[in-house]
Design a protein around this motif. Sequence first.
Motif, mmCIF file in Angstrom:
data_model
loop_
_atom_site.group_PDB
_atom_site.id
_atom_site.type_symbol
_atom_site.label_atom_id
_atom_site.label_comp_id
_atom_site.label_asym_id
_atom_site.label_seq_id
_atom_site.Cartn_x
_atom_site.Cartn_y
_atom_site.Cartn_z
ATOM 1 N N VAL A 254 5.145 4.207 -13.478
ATOM 2 C CA VAL A 254 5.672 3.076 -12.687
ATOM 3 C C VAL A 254 4.856 1.833 -13.015
ATOM 4 O O VAL A 254 3.624 1.874 -13.036
ATOM 5 N N THR A 255 5.578 0.788 -13.204
ATOM 6 C CA THR A 255 4.906 -0.488 -13.416
ATOM 7 C C THR A 255 5.236 -1.402 -12.214
ATOM 8 O O THR A 255 6.389 -1.748 -11.983
ATOM 9 N N VAL A 256 4.199 -1.677 -11.477
ATOM 10 C CA VAL A 256 4.394 -2.520 -10.277
ATOM 11 C C VAL A 256 3.916 -3.931 -10.597
ATOM 12 O O VAL A 256 2.781 -4.097 -11.061
ATOM 13 N N PRO A 257 4.760 -4.887 -10.390
ATOM 14 C CA PRO A 257 4.311 -6.263 -10.658
ATOM 15 C C PRO A 257 3.179 -6.658 -9.677
ATOM 16 O O PRO A 257 3.140 -6.192 -8.544
ATOM 17 N N LEU B 238 10.934 -2.848 -9.702
ATOM 18 C CA LEU B 238 9.970 -2.040 -10.443
ATOM 19 C C LEU B 238 10.591 -1.547 -11.748
ATOM 20 O O LEU B 238 11.805 -1.414 -11.867
ATOM 21 N N THR B 239 9.741 -1.244 -12.600
ATOM 22 C CA THR B 239 10.192 -0.598 -13.852
ATOM 23 C C THR B 239 9.543 0.779 -13.906
ATOM 24 O O THR B 239 8.311 0.902 -13.763
ATOM 25 N N GLN C 146 0.834 -1.205 0.000
ATOM 26 C CA GLN C 146 0.000 0.000 0.000
ATOM 27 C C GLN C 146 0.868 1.253 0.000
ATOM 28 O O GLN C 146 0.603 2.217 -0.715
ATOM 29 N N SER C 147 1.938 1.186 0.784
ATOM 30 C CA SER C 147 2.849 2.334 0.852
ATOM 31 C C SER C 147 3.494 2.572 -0.520
ATOM 32 O O SER C 147 3.648 3.722 -0.972
ATOM 33 N N LEU C 148 3.875 1.443 -1.196
ATOM 34 C CA LEU C 148 4.506 1.543 -2.509
ATOM 35 C C LEU C 148 3.519 2.165 -3.519
ATOM 36 O O LEU C 148 3.894 3.044 -4.306
ATOM 37 N N ASN C 149 2.282 1.726 -3.410
ATOM 38 C CA ASN C 149 1.275 2.272 -4.321
ATOM 39 C C ASN C 149 1.102 3.780 -4.127
ATOM 40 O O ASN C 149 1.012 4.535 -5.086
ATOM 41 N N VAL C 150 1.060 4.142 -2.871
ATOM 42 C CA VAL C 150 0.865 5.568 -2.599
ATOM 43 C C VAL C 150 2.021 6.388 -3.171
ATOM 44 O O VAL C 150 1.824 7.410 -3.824
ATOM 45 N N VAL C 151 3.258 5.883 -2.944
ATOM 46 C CA VAL C 151 4.425 6.653 -3.386
ATOM 47 C C VAL C 151 4.489 6.677 -4.928
ATOM 48 O O VAL C 151 4.809 7.699 -5.547
ATOM 49 N N THR C 152 4.171 5.535 -5.520
ATOM 50 C CA THR C 152 4.237 5.494 -6.984
ATOM 51 C C THR C 152 3.189 6.426 -7.605
ATOM 52 O O THR C 152 3.451 7.066 -8.629
ATOM 53 N N PRO D 299 18.821 0.541 -6.899
ATOM 54 C CA PRO D 299 19.055 -0.791 -7.476
ATOM 55 C C PRO D 299 17.781 -1.597 -7.716
ATOM 56 O O PRO D 299 17.806 -2.526 -8.521
ATOM 57 N N SER D 300 16.743 -1.268 -7.048
ATOM 58 C CA SER D 300 15.539 -2.084 -7.224
ATOM 59 C C SER D 300 14.629 -1.533 -8.318
ATOM 60 O O SER D 300 13.499 -1.994 -8.477
ATOM 61 N N ILE D 301 15.119 -0.514 -8.981
ATOM 62 C CA ILE D 301 14.275 0.087 -10.017
ATOM 63 C C ILE D 301 15.015 -0.003 -11.349
ATOM 64 O O ILE D 301 16.208 0.295 -11.433
ATOM 65 N N ARG D 302 14.277 -0.439 -12.268
ATOM 66 C CA ARG D 302 14.814 -0.429 -13.634
ATOM 67 C C ARG D 302 14.173 0.739 -14.387
ATOM 68 O O ARG D 302 12.951 0.906 -14.311
#
Lengths: 178, 576
Positions: free
Chosen positions: B570-573, B498-499, B445-451, B536-539
């Motif tokens: 942002v594309t979140v898997p 993430l991409t 949920q936090s990732l969604n909010v930030v993205t 590093p976790s983002i492409r």
Amino acid sequence: MIEKKICMLGAFAVGKTSLVRRFVTSCFSEQYQTTIGVTVDKKSLTVDGTDLTLVVWDLYGEDEFQKLRRSYLRGSAGYLLVLDGLRRASLDIALRIQESVTDELGPIPFVALVNKHDRRAEWELTDHDLAELAQRGWPVLMSSAKTGQGVEDAFTTLSRALTQAPQPSSRADHPDGA
Amino acid sequence: MAQAPNAIEPTGDGDYAELRSLLLAPEQSRLEELQEQVEHIELNAQNMSRLLPDAIALRGEHDQRLTRVLTPHVSEALGTAVRKQPQTIVDAIAPIMMPAIRLSITNALRSMVQSLNQTIEHSLSFRSMQWRLEALRTGQPFAEIVLLHTLCYRVEQVFLIHSQTGLLLAHAAGDSVAVQDETLVSGMLSAIRAFVQDSFGAAPDQVLNTLRVGDLTVWIEQGPVAILAAVIRGTPPEHFHIHLQDTLTRIHAEQADALARFEGDASTLAGVRPLLEDCLQAQFEPRRRAVSPMTWALLATLLLGAAWWGASVYQERHRWQAFLARLGAEPGLVLTAVETDGGHYRLAGLRDPLAADPAALLQESGLDPGHITAQWSSYYALDATFLLKRARLILSPPTTVQLAMEGTRLIAAGTAPAQWIRESRRLAQLLPGLEHYDDRGLTRQSLNVVTQELAQASILFEQGRADIRSSEQRHSLSRIATLLGQIDELARLSGTTLTIRINGQTDIVGGLAQNRRLSEIRAQSALDAIHPATFPSIRFEAHGVTLPPEPQRARATAVLPEDRRVSFQVTVPQAP
């Protein structure tokens, strides 16, 4: 248990109280002698197998100030008549007392005790005097309040006479009788 | 033989009698004696039956021999009768014994009740306090002091004294009366009477009949042979004189012979003792029937005190039980020992630091803390409530985070900064009793909010330019870098990659090819400025967008500064 009233009689200071004091049961002060003239004591003994209690009325000694109270004699079954060997006057008083008692109570048993025998050498009483008493038919014993000599004998002798004697007369009720 | 006398009749009666006398004199004499004896047997019995009562009476008057002779036989006969016919004896003596027994029991009960009443009365009154003080002061027993103060009179001793000799005939004394030798007292009393009579010349019939010493009075009644002397403590009533006179008269009547024959043996008068004992009377001051107000007040006070005490005890016990129940029901508190010692309570137990404070509970209970000793040892409660409490305390979640327990699993939901999520994971491992911490939902949920926030962000460019140098651009870049940092951290925490597509755009000014080129340059420029290696976790993907999106196409005729920008997609898997 048979009880008998007896009296201690004699002139003043012949040693009556001293004679009995060591041999009787007492619960009253000697002061009564100087106030009402008598102290009542008690002496228990056994004579010839009979238990006897002598109720001893120790009367104040007769002298020039005080005469014998005859009412104290009333009902006595016998008496001890005490003389002082050192004082011849005590013999005269004893004679008078004996007459009074006989007059009051009749010829009841008595024993004459010549006291202060421990000082025999100083006696005023002579053998002649004693012989006269014996002639009168008095039973006479020597005693010493100091040594106790003769005291038990005196009580025993009198008690034996009491148990054998007829009852005291009731002359006290009839002082003018024969 | 019957005819023989007739045969010798002619010889004359006198001769015959003489002859018979000569021949049979001894036998005839013996025969007459025997005949007389036989006839006198009946005669003697008849005579004796007539004479026996008088003979016994006559003999009894002379001496005691008849009594002595008969006593053992009468005793034996009585014993035999008691053994063989007890009922007869019981029937005979019952009418005498029963009233005596009843009287004895009644007297004993009355005495006991009176004693009890006196004890109660005197133990509660002001007067009794004074008497207790007096007893303390004088050293006398309290009972004696009470007796002395409440006694109207008590006959302590009675003497029957032979008038003539002063010898004691009989004596009776009350219980607990100190008695001197009664023989000597009897003698001295007689001596004193004689002294008084002599000294004051009274007439023979005027005798000393009263002595008074302190609160003791001696009343003396004169009889023909004996006197009766009663030693009385207190003030006797006048009618007691009559009782004494009656007693003396009765003694003289019943014991006339024994008194007349008295020779010093008082045992012959033993029978008068009951009469003397009847004279041992006592009377106490009348007992007040009404109970004193002070007694009522004291009783009421005692009752109220007892009621108050009982209520207090009940209330305290009730509070104590309620307190124990409260402690037992309170999460995080475990009672291990409860003891009651009189009015003092002791308890021991375990307490979770997050549990309610027992001291506060004690105050609420209304019990006196001074009566209670409590000893609490710390422990961790492992039930869900406490796990949750402890988690909230330790993790200190922001308001955007919701923690909940599912069994032994702690579930975190909502949104939170990545740093908090990371720290919480570390701390959750240290929470005792917590088996699992699940923050996947929170992280996602936090990732969604930030993205979503990143999707709103952009960097605007000046017309025809692709460089990032203005302060506004740098500000936007900085904010975007921060969001990317968050996204990178959250992606790493959620274990995903993430991409992010960086889209460069241009306005409508210029040719399409030029704008494509510019948009690509702008995307690349933004990518460079971002320093993608730090995430590093983002492409990242940089793209130039040549055609404006559909909405822009409608207003393609306008030159809009916001079209000169780069934006982020942002594309979140999808979650597994």
